[in-house]
Write an enzyme that holds these catalytic residues in place. Structure first.
Site, mmCIF file in Angstrom:
data_model
loop_
_atom_site.group_PDB
_atom_site.id
_atom_site.type_symbol
_atom_site.label_atom_id
_atom_site.label_comp_id
_atom_site.label_asym_id
_atom_site.label_seq_id
_atom_site.Cartn_x
_atom_site.Cartn_y
_atom_site.Cartn_z
ATOM 1 N N ASP A 138 22.444 -22.340 -71.679
ATOM 2 C CA ASP A 138 23.100 -22.135 -73.063
ATOM 3 C C ASP A 138 24.331 -23.126 -73.066
ATOM 4 O O ASP A 138 25.124 -22.923 -72.051
ATOM 5 C CB ASP A 138 23.388 -20.719 -73.322
ATOM 6 C CG ASP A 138 23.591 -20.414 -74.833
ATOM 7 O OD1 ASP A 138 23.281 -21.328 -75.752
ATOM 8 O OD2 ASP A 138 24.374 -19.436 -75.126
ATOM 9 N N GLU A 384 33.996 -14.623 -84.729
ATOM 10 C CA GLU A 384 34.838 -15.474 -85.642
ATOM 11 C C GLU A 384 34.941 -14.989 -86.996
ATOM 12 O O GLU A 384 36.155 -15.040 -87.419
ATOM 13 C CB GLU A 384 34.291 -16.560 -85.710
ATOM 14 C CG GLU A 384 34.099 -17.611 -84.386
ATOM 15 C CD GLU A 384 33.047 -18.475 -84.321
ATOM 16 O OE1 GLU A 384 33.157 -19.605 -84.740
ATOM 17 O OE2 GLU A 384 31.775 -18.073 -83.922
HETATM 18 CA CA CA Z 1 25.745 -18.737 -76.780
#
Ligand code: CA
Length: 437
Positions: A138, A384
């Site tokens: 990732d 976020e």
């Molecule tokens: Ca990720």
């Protein structure tokens, strides 16, 4: 880089009527692949190609012997229980199969009546991961995500000095990858409550999603042989949607110094359909760096990369709470972003991954990292959107969220639109949070 050819002609229609509907994900110009079988059956999984609301059964098509040569060999590989062999056969094989499928599925095709018997409705199918994934890596390719998250974890030092130079990644866990529709129990782990000095073992209270693009590797590279940037895309089969479920409280306690571990490896959801790079040829974008930013090192830079290294793919996250579901309300869109805003491209990720000689295998999966756009409303995670849990998000039905609650269902979608071409889509990846112990 795959070229625009006759398979992208926007005037093409299919004898499968649902493929011609405006706004659909799977017109004859797309032709994404998945591994499927009839839901609830004990049939073998085999490859299929999406056309409108249907799946053309590639295992059954291979048995007809209708395709010859390179396309026929690729079709035989596509009829297997996973698509690893098709992926490993390289872009020439999948391009030949794409051309043959485009000709077979378009209006007026010679064998339409025979092929109609090989269609399975998508509503009657179940899927497995398109490939047996040997390794999953990732990345962290969105600078907007890296900066926003860095600000929450390290307010005075949001973006570490290596970010603009190294396509950062960690090696993930392939065993917990699941195809769309996987509902998972809220995981537990070590977390350090605010103000505490001793951690506790508890169910995560800060469960999140991550809006990512998945990259299925096609042809592999030998151990010791790095892949130059100009050849990187010839090692990529196609793209999909990926939700890297994340437990933020586990993550903040465990991530230094070696990076994510149990905060990430309890589940990662992947869309069933893989859109080939060939299908995405009309939706390429220039790859640029803002003025004043350093160019990458030479092995990550090139003329073709700058001309069209990025992909113009719209990405979207929506949430359906248990209450919305009970009330029959539609899921609510939380945010949207575009993959073209990624700091690193697919080709750069592949080239960097192999620059030390690391070998990628057919069917390996790369995640792009959370794709957040430049505007705060384009954030690809709740971390976020809720400013680290400090600013609840108001939902239309009166509920609010900082992180995911039990019963929440998250769905990611993606599509490409460009003037002069037919819109294509990725379908969706969805998953639901079940109560923890
Ligand atoms: Ca990720």
């Amino acid at each position: 880089m795959a070229a625009i050819d006759a398979t992208h002609d926007p005037a093409l229609t299919s004898w499968v009527a649902s493929a011609n509907r405006d706004g659909g994900d799977f017109p004859v110009q797309n032709l994404p692949f998945a591994a499927f079988r009839r839901a609830g059956s004990r049939e073998a999984f085999r490859g299929g190609v999406a056309i409108g609301d249907e799946i053309l059964d590639l295992g059954a098509l291979a048995a007809t012997g209708l395709f010859a040569g390179t396309a026929g060999a690729a079709l035989t590989a596509a009829g297997e229980p996973t698509l690893n062999a098709l992926m490993g056969a390289g872009p020439e094989a999948s391009a030949a199969l794409r051309t043959a499928l485009s000709q077979a599925l378009r209006t007026g095709a010679a064998h339409a009546a025979r092929l109609r018997a090989l269609l399975v409705p998508q509503s009657a199918a179940e899927y497995r991961l398109a490939a047996q994934v040997g390794d999953y890596t990732d990345f962290y390719a969105s600078i907007h995500h890296a900066t926003a998250v860095g600000r929450l974890f390290r307010p005075d030092n949001p973006l570490l000095p290596n970010y603009k130079w190294v396509p950062i990644a960690y090696h993930g866990r392939a065993s917990s990858l699941r195809v769309s529709g996987y509902d998972f129990i809220r995981p537990r782990g070590q977390l350090l409550p605010a103000g505490a000095t001793v951690p506790q073992l508890a169910a995560t209270r800060r469960l999140d999603y991550e809006l990512e693009v998945g990259i299925f590797i096609g042809r592999g590279n030998a151990l010791g042989a790095s892949v130059p940037l100009a050849e990187a895309e010839s090692h990529v089969f196609g793209l999909c949607l990926l939700n890297d479920w994340s437990a933020r409280d586990l993550q903040s306690w465990e991530y230094q110094p070696l990076g994510p571990f149990l905060a990430k490896n309890f589940a990662t959801s992947v869309s069933p359909w893989v859109v080939t790079l060939a299908a995405l040829a009309p939706f390429r974008s220039a790859w640029t760096r803002p003025a004043g930013e350093p160019p990458p090192l030479a092995y990550l830079d090139g003329a073709a990369q700058r001309a069209a290294g990025a992909f113009d793919i719209e990405l979207e996250v929506s949430l359906e709470t248990a209450r919305m579901r009970a009330a029959g309300l539609a899921p609510q869109r939380l945010s949207h972003a575009n993959f073209r805003d990624s700091w690193w491209t697919v080709a750069q990720m592949v080239t960097h991954h192999t620059v030390n000689g690391c070998n990628l295998e057919p069917g390996d999966l790369l995640g792009s990292g959370t794709q957040s756009g430049p505007d705060p409303g384009q954030a690809g995670s709740l971390l976020e959107l809720s400013a680290g849990g400090k600013r609840p998000i108001a939902l239309a039905d009166g509920e609010q969220r900082t992180f995911l609650e039990d019963g929440d269902r998250v769905t990611l979608r993606a599509w490409c639109e460009r003037q002069g071409f037919r819109r294509i889509g990725f379908g969706e990846v969805t998953g639901t949070v079940l109560p923890g112990a």
